[in-house]
Design an enzyme around this catalytic site. Sequence first.
Site, PDB file in Angstrom:
ATOM      1  N   CYS A 247      33.760  41.187  41.168  1.00 47.58           N
ATOM      2  CA  CYS A 247      33.271  42.146  39.503  1.00 47.58           C
ATOM      3  C   CYS A 247      34.610  41.720  38.641  1.00 47.58           C
ATOM      4  CB  CYS A 247      32.964  43.171  39.664  1.00 47.58           C
ATOM      5  SG  CYS A 247      33.840  44.214  41.395  1.00 47.58           S
ATOM      6  N   ARG A 252      32.017  47.099  42.010  1.00 48.01           N
ATOM      7  CA  ARG A 252      31.022  46.854  41.662  1.00 48.01           C
ATOM      8  C   ARG A 252      30.250  45.806  42.848  1.00 48.01           C
ATOM      9  NH1 ARG A 252      30.456  45.875  35.129  1.00 48.01           N
ATOM     10  NH2 ARG A 252      32.813  44.895  35.636  1.00 48.01           N
TER      11      ARG A 252
END
Lengths: 289, 148
Positions: A247, A252
């Site tokens: 990410c 994430r």
Amino acid sequence: MGTGITSRGYAYPDVLVSCDWVQEHLKDPKVRIVESNEDPLLYPSNHIVGAVELDWARDLNDPIVRDYLNAEKFAATMSRLGISPDTTVVLYGDRNNWWSSFSFWILKLFGHADVRLMDGGRLLWEQQKRPLTREIPKYTAAQPYPTRVRDDKTIRAMREVVLEHVKNRGKLIDVRSPEEFSGKKLHMEGYPNEGALRGGHIAGARSVPWSRAVNTDTGEFKTAAELKAIYEGEAGLRSSDEVVAYCRIGERSSHTWFVLTYLLGYPNVKNYDGSWTEWGNLVGAPIEK
Amino acid sequence: MGLEKLNELTAEIENTDDRMLRSEILIDLAKEYAEAPESVAKRPFSEEHKSPACQSDAFVWVVRSGDSLTPFFTVENPQGLSAKALAAVLVKTCSGISIAEMREIEDGIVHRIFGPTLSMGKGEGLMGMIRKMKQLAEKAVKTEGLEK
């Protein structure tokens, strides 16, 4: 409430626990409930009774070098939170367990055996109006936490590994927003640098925003069939693939790493935590838009 | 009017060395947060008003009244306490300021308010709220011919 965890077809259903399970184990000395949030004000505002806090910025990062804490500091952190090597650590947090998945991944880098996520995270616990407190508990670990060397090879990808992976046309999942993936969103007007000099994505990556793995109403993970439809049907992954997820800084993508590894049972998934803040600044790195 | 209120409150929070006490102050401020009234904005909100880097889906408006500007915020994430605290600080201290004063506000105050351990992403999100507020303030005065 969504479907029960055991009926969702996950490869390793034990790694997820329900809010009911957590409430039943609040006083279990073998279990430590740990909150890990994106928003640092949430834990002090209230938290699950008996839960301790693991903060990404303060507790898991080296304060100088861009890297995670070393073995000694990790052991000290675990001991401070009252976690022994055989403690069942149950993580939960805000934003659909985004940061708690990241903490989960870090605990696995250091080889902690029994780590689980509370399905639905803080959102579902609050929705179900379960008890919260502002009281901050103090624990003593039953036994000292051993100093274990961090394993940076099995579930973590450094840039050299990713460069090789790209060269070999390995599977990459970009879990950022579609705007970040396309390179449209690199910065806002008048503020040219939000962490990367180039926009776009790693050459060959497929876009699957991380939050697609959860039902946003409850924060619970989607069923294995729904996840397969996304990651295999749409993104073309197979369980035999070596997959690298990334990410912007690797938080994430740790959520997607969790989904692929534990819910779908893929044995070879790595999180590239250097992610776009490294790749988008790396001279000569292959980028597509 | 002026930035005295903002400077005073920022200094008060910044000088709170105890992290938990600072959190308490910010949590109390977050309780003062109120979303923008319907007279300012109605859902669905325009993307133009969305703070771009904020993970808590903060929307910003700046309303001109005479030569003064007043910011309004709506934070869609119910768990976005930091965004709500910053919104409360800005509404409480910057309502009625001039464009010249608005231009003096530095987005870096988020690090003074939230402390040195604020993560990069969180800092960007909160600074984005200030940047969006300033951007919309510039737009408001351009539209109304109040650039000076």
